[in-house]
Scaffold this active site. Structure first.
Site, PDB file in Angstrom:
ATOM      1  N   GLY A 197       6.251 -14.176 -10.616  1.00  0.00           N
ATOM      2  CA  GLY A 197       6.068 -15.371  -9.802  1.00  0.00           C
ATOM      3  C   GLY A 197       4.870 -15.325  -8.876  1.00  0.00           C
ATOM      4  N   LEU A 254       3.873   1.686  -1.090  1.00  0.00           N
ATOM      5  CA  LEU A 254       4.645   1.886  -2.314  1.00  0.00           C
ATOM      6  C   LEU A 254       3.832   2.532  -3.428  1.00  0.00           C
ATOM      7  CD1 LEU A 254       6.752  -1.390  -2.580  1.00  0.00           C
ATOM      8  CD2 LEU A 254       7.622   0.930  -2.272  1.00  0.00           C
ATOM      9  N   ARG A 255       2.519   2.397  -3.369  1.00  0.00           N
ATOM     10  CA  ARG A 255       1.693   2.903  -4.461  1.00  0.00           C
ATOM     11  C   ARG A 255       1.730   4.425  -4.559  1.00  0.00           C
ATOM     12  NH1 ARG A 255      -3.865  -0.462  -5.586  1.00  0.00           N
ATOM     13  NH2 ARG A 255      -2.858  -2.029  -6.900  1.00  0.00           N
ATOM     14  N   LEU A 294       0.379 -17.812 -10.672  1.00  0.00           N
ATOM     15  CA  LEU A 294      -0.079 -19.158 -10.315  1.00  0.00           C
ATOM     16  C   LEU A 294      -0.341 -19.278  -8.817  1.00  0.00           C
ATOM     17  CD1 LEU A 294       2.109 -21.483 -12.575  1.00  0.00           C
ATOM     18  CD2 LEU A 294      -0.237 -20.699 -12.927  1.00  0.00           C
ATOM     19  N   HIS A 323       0.835  -1.209   0.000  1.00  0.00           N
ATOM     20  CA  HIS A 323       0.000   0.000   0.000  1.00  0.00           C
ATOM     21  C   HIS A 323       0.867   1.255   0.000  1.00  0.00           C
ATOM     22  CE1 HIS A 323      -4.143  -1.281   0.173  1.00  0.00           C
ATOM     23  NE2 HIS A 323      -3.836  -2.218   1.050  1.00  0.00           N
ATOM     24  N   ASP A 332      -0.769 -26.939 -22.458  1.00  0.00           N
ATOM     25  CA  ASP A 332       0.041 -26.191 -23.418  1.00  0.00           C
ATOM     26  C   ASP A 332       1.031 -27.125 -24.111  1.00  0.00           C
ATOM     27  OD1 ASP A 332       2.590 -26.373 -22.021  1.00  0.00           O
ATOM     28  OD2 ASP A 332       1.834 -24.888 -20.616  1.00  0.00           O
ATOM     29  N   GLY A 341       7.974 -13.561 -15.497  1.00  0.00           N
ATOM     30  CA  GLY A 341       7.019 -12.789 -14.724  1.00  0.00           C
ATOM     31  C   GLY A 341       7.558 -12.468 -13.345  1.00  0.00           C
ATOM     32  N   ARG A 398      10.262 -18.902  -9.105  1.00  0.00           N
ATOM     33  CA  ARG A 398      10.557 -18.907 -10.532  1.00  0.00           C
ATOM     34  C   ARG A 398      11.375 -20.134 -10.872  1.00  0.00           C
ATOM     35  NH1 ARG A 398      12.470 -12.692 -11.687  1.00  0.00           N
ATOM     36  NH2 ARG A 398      10.512 -11.664 -11.180  1.00  0.00           N
TER      37      ARG A 398
END
Length: 306
Positions: free
Chosen positions: A270, A94-95, A273, A92, A238, A268, A257
């Site tokens: 991580g 950091l935004r 998923l 929060h 896939d 990405g 990762r």
């Protein structure tokens, strides 16, 4: 013969009494073990509020062990909750500076024009990546800490899946890939539609990222049985490189990762998923990954319908 018969009866009665006494003694010693074992399994499954000292009405070594377990569980729960709270608070906080940084970049762009556009575009790309990471961290924190506040309603899951597939296929076509729904059934489920949408989107986008060019991400949906109850099964397959067997369960951990996907451009941040796994768990379902024999990764989701 009569005395022999009476002797036999007495022996039989004595054996029954001995068996009952042995059973009671065995139960006295084993019941705390069963309680501790059950509590350990619940704690390992994520129920950090599990406590057992109150269930053991005795003052021997088992009670001491139960108290030690409760003390350990309390400290671990406190540490985990503190970590989750800290993660949410940092995200929060950091935004705000990131938002101000975007404003500053726009002012610099207007002041210096095209001469600084290359560097400004690079900074904007990194700021966007940070914003995306923070958004995912906040979502993961919400799932782990405030999951009880998430509302549920009845909606048509197959309709939602088809919409997600259509959006995914539009994105995939731009990089010479595709997404196809092989089979589906009409299915209504009670849950949080937005949460399941994010979970399925993350899964399908991950499959698009790793499937080879000119291949298709195949999706199957059918009704099934899970824990002896009606369920729906969703499979996303896939045609990518797959995952090492030892890492199949780790891919659902936050910030994890694979060894071959550590750069942001391929791996990405991580969290996608991990969010999928938490969202499915919130709906009392499971998500598992398997390597296909002919190459590629298959992810299976099971969601109970009741």
């Amino acid at each position: 013969p009569r005395e022999t018969k009476e002797h036999t009866i007495r022996m039989f009665i004595g054996l029954i009494i001995s068996a009952i006494i042995c059973y009671l003694i065995a139960r006295y010693f084993t019941q705390p073990i069963f309680i501790i074992n059950k509590a350990t399994c619940k704690f390992a499954a994520g129920n950090l509020s599990t406590r057992i000292a109150k269930d053991i009405n005795r003052t021997d070594e088992f009670y001491v062990l139960a108290n030690s377990f409760d003390n350990m569980a309390e400290k671990i729960e406190l540490l985990m909750n503190s970590q989750k709270q800290l993660l949410g608070d940092i995200s929060h906080e950091l935004r705000s500076p990131l938002a101000r940084l975007n404003v500053a970049l726009e002012l610099i762009r207007k002041q210096f024009g095209d001469s600084a556009s290359k560097n400004i575009n690079r900074i904007e790309k990194e700021v966007e990546a940070l914003n995306l990471m923070i958004e995912k961290v906040l979502e993961l924190t919400k799932l782990e800490c405030g999951v009880k506040e998430i509302s549920k309603s009845k909606f048509q899951l197959d309709k939602l899946l088809k919409k997600i597939i259509a959006d995914g296929n539009f994105e995939a076509e731009a990089i010479q890939k595709s997404v196809t729904l092989i089979s589906s059934e009409e299915c209504f489920i009670v849950g949080n539609e937005e949460l399941l949408k994010r979970a399925l989107e993350n899964l399908i986008r991950n499959a698009i990222k790793y499937t080879k060019e000119n291949t298709t991400v195949e999706i199957f949906m059918k009704k099934s049985i899970y824990n002896l109850k009606s369920a729906v099964e969703i499979i996303v397959k896939d045609h990518g490189p797959g995952v090492n067997e030892s890492e199949l369960t780790n891919i659902f951990k936050p910030f994890y990762r694979l060894s071959g996907a550590r750069e942001r451009s391929s791996g990405g941040v991580g969290l996608g998923l991990a969010i999928t796994e938490r969202a499915i768990s919130f709906h009392n379902g499971t998500v598992k990954a398997f390597n296909e024999k002919d190459g590629g990764l298959q992810v299976q989701i099971l969601l109970p319908l009741e």
